[in-house]
Design a protein around this motif. Structure first.
Motif, PDB file in Angstrom:
ATOM      1  N   GLN A  21       0.825  -1.205   0.000  1.00 62.31           N
ATOM      2  CA  GLN A  21       0.000   0.000   0.000  1.00 62.31           C
ATOM      3  C   GLN A  21       0.864   1.262   0.000  1.00 62.31           C
ATOM      4  OE1 GLN A  21      -3.144   0.089   2.878  1.00 62.31           O
ATOM      5  NE2 GLN A  21      -3.424   2.286   2.671  1.00 62.31           N
ATOM      6  N   ILE A  22       0.503   2.183  -0.895  1.00 64.83           N
ATOM      7  CA  ILE A  22       1.195   3.460  -1.024  1.00 64.83           C
ATOM      8  C   ILE A  22       0.341   4.544  -0.377  1.00 64.83           C
ATOM      9  CG2 ILE A  22       2.202   5.111  -2.646  1.00 64.83           C
ATOM     10  CD1 ILE A  22       3.402   2.350  -3.073  1.00 64.83           C
ATOM     11  N   ASP A  23       0.944   5.337   0.503  1.00 66.19           N
ATOM     12  CA  ASP A  23       0.231   6.453   1.127  1.00 66.19           C
ATOM     13  C   ASP A  23       0.343   7.715   0.279  1.00 66.19           C
ATOM     14  OD1 ASP A  23      -0.543   4.904   3.326  1.00 66.19           O
ATOM     15  OD2 ASP A  23       1.293   5.387   4.406  1.00 66.19           O
ATOM     16  N   SER A  24       1.509   7.928  -0.322  1.00 64.65           N
ATOM     17  CA  SER A  24       1.688   9.098  -1.187  1.00 64.65           C
ATOM     18  C   SER A  24       2.831   8.855  -2.155  1.00 64.65           C
ATOM     19  CB  SER A  24       1.955  10.359  -0.356  1.00 64.65           C
ATOM     20  OG  SER A  24       3.201  10.265   0.290  1.00 64.65           O
ATOM     21  N   CYS A  25       2.790   9.604  -3.250  1.00 63.17           N
ATOM     22  CA  CYS A  25       3.805   9.502  -4.290  1.00 63.17           C
ATOM     23  C   CYS A  25       3.934  10.885  -4.922  1.00 63.17           C
ATOM     24  CB  CYS A  25       3.372   8.469  -5.329  1.00 63.17           C
ATOM     25  SG  CYS A  25       4.497   8.325  -6.715  1.00 63.17           S
ATOM     26  N   VAL A  26       5.130  11.470  -4.823  1.00 65.23           N
ATOM     27  CA  VAL A  26       5.333  12.835  -5.304  1.00 65.23           C
ATOM     28  C   VAL A  26       6.655  12.938  -6.050  1.00 65.23           C
ATOM     29  CG1 VAL A  26       5.647  15.237  -4.585  1.00 65.23           C
ATOM     30  CG2 VAL A  26       4.065  13.780  -3.340  1.00 65.23           C
ATOM     31  N   ILE A  27       6.615  13.540  -7.224  1.00 65.76           N
ATOM     32  CA  ILE A  27       7.845  13.892  -7.934  1.00 65.76           C
ATOM     33  C   ILE A  27       8.079  15.372  -7.663  1.00 65.76           C
ATOM     34  CG2 ILE A  27       8.898  14.231 -10.205  1.00 65.76           C
ATOM     35  CD1 ILE A  27       7.561  11.642 -11.084  1.00 65.76           C
ATOM     36  N   VAL A  28       9.285  15.711  -7.239  1.00 66.80           N
ATOM     37  CA  VAL A  28       9.612  17.099  -6.893  1.00 66.80           C
ATOM     38  C   VAL A  28       9.804  17.891  -8.188  1.00 66.80           C
ATOM     39  CG1 VAL A  28      11.241  18.598  -5.700  1.00 66.80           C
ATOM     40  CG2 VAL A  28      10.636  16.386  -4.718  1.00 66.80           C
ATOM     41  N   LEU A  29       9.105  19.032  -8.263  1.00 68.48           N
ATOM     42  CA  LEU A  29       9.140  19.879  -9.447  1.00 68.48           C
ATOM     43  C   LEU A  29       9.871  21.188  -9.170  1.00 68.48           C
ATOM     44  CD1 LEU A  29       5.414  19.495 -10.589  1.00 68.48           C
ATOM     45  CD2 LEU A  29       7.381  18.133 -11.308  1.00 68.48           C
ATOM     46  N   ASP A  30      10.524  21.705 -10.190  1.00 64.59           N
ATOM     47  CA  ASP A  30      11.144  23.022 -10.118  1.00 64.59           C
ATOM     48  C   ASP A  30      10.031  24.058 -10.102  1.00 64.59           C
ATOM     49  OD1 ASP A  30      12.093  25.582 -11.634  1.00 64.59           O
ATOM     50  OD2 ASP A  30      13.946  24.590 -10.988  1.00 64.59           O
ATOM     51  N   GLN A  31      10.036  24.948  -9.128  1.00 57.52           N
ATOM     52  CA  GLN A  31       8.956  25.931  -9.011  1.00 57.52           C
ATOM     53  C   GLN A  31       8.932  26.911 -10.179  1.00 57.52           C
ATOM     54  OE1 GLN A  31       9.174  27.705  -5.088  1.00 57.52           O
ATOM     55  NE2 GLN A  31       7.822  26.129  -4.270  1.00 57.52           N
TER      56      GLN A  31
ATOM     57  N   THR B  59      10.040  26.357 -13.447  1.00 60.48           N
ATOM     58  CA  THR B  59       9.694  25.768 -14.751  1.00 60.48           C
ATOM     59  C   THR B  59       8.542  24.778 -14.681  1.00 60.48           C
ATOM     60  OG1 THR B  59      11.233  23.922 -14.503  1.00 60.48           O
ATOM     61  CG2 THR B  59      12.102  25.941 -15.499  1.00 60.48           C
ATOM     62  N   GLY B  60       8.267  24.238 -13.484  1.00 59.99           N
ATOM     63  CA  GLY B  60       7.229  23.219 -13.351  1.00 59.99           C
ATOM     64  C   GLY B  60       7.677  21.853 -13.837  1.00 59.99           C
ATOM     65  N   LYS B  61       8.969  21.716 -14.157  1.00 58.88           N
ATOM     66  CA  LYS B  61       9.489  20.434 -14.655  1.00 58.88           C
ATOM     67  C   LYS B  61      10.131  19.646 -13.519  1.00 58.88           C
ATOM     68  CE  LYS B  61      10.162  22.051 -19.321  1.00 58.88           C
ATOM     69  NZ  LYS B  61      11.056  22.173 -20.458  1.00 58.88           N
ATOM     70  N   SER B  62      10.206  18.340 -13.716  1.00 55.63           N
ATOM     71  CA  SER B  62      10.782  17.432 -12.727  1.00 55.63           C
ATOM     72  C   SER B  62      12.228  17.786 -12.414  1.00 55.63           C
ATOM     73  CB  SER B  62      10.724  15.997 -13.257  1.00 55.63           C
ATOM     74  OG  SER B  62      11.476  15.127 -12.446  1.00 55.63           O
ATOM     75  N   LYS B  63      12.578  17.663 -11.131  1.00 51.17           N
ATOM     76  CA  LYS B  63      13.969  17.845 -10.721  1.00 51.17           C
ATOM     77  C   LYS B  63      14.730  16.517 -10.748  1.00 51.17           C
ATOM     78  CE  LYS B  63      14.136  21.928  -7.887  1.00 51.17           C
ATOM     79  NZ  LYS B  63      14.598  22.425  -6.586  1.00 51.17           N
TER      80      LYS B  63
END
Length: 78
Positions: A26-36, A38-42
């Motif tokens: 079971q997964i509680d959360s999943c987040v990819i960190v984004l550059d504020q 550009t909005g692109k993945s870090k």
């Protein structure tokens, strides 16, 4: 238990990251960190799993796995 996932290919989505971890429990959360700006993945993100035992299994199984041609790095977040 919070897991750090590094060295992600920049086009990977949260849904794709979630799909990698779902078989382990079971997964509680999943987040990819984004550059504020550009909005692109870090290139890294976090997955939080309910059961620590399942989280450890996921870390061991997925660390160095090649995803979209790049070996990801997976470890328990400190």
């Amino acid at each position: 238990m919070k897991i750090l996932v590094r060295n992600l290919e920049r086009s990977i989505t949260e849904a794709e990251l979630l799909a990698l971890f779902e078989p382990f429990g079971q997964i509680d959360s999943c987040v990819i960190v984004l550059d504020q700006g550009t909005g692109k993945s870090k290139g890294f993100g976090f997955v939080e799993m309910t059961n620590p035992r399942e989280a450890i299994k996921a870390v061991k199984a997925l660390n160095t796995l090649k995803v979209k041609g790049i070996g990801i790095r997976v470890k328990v977040a400190e």
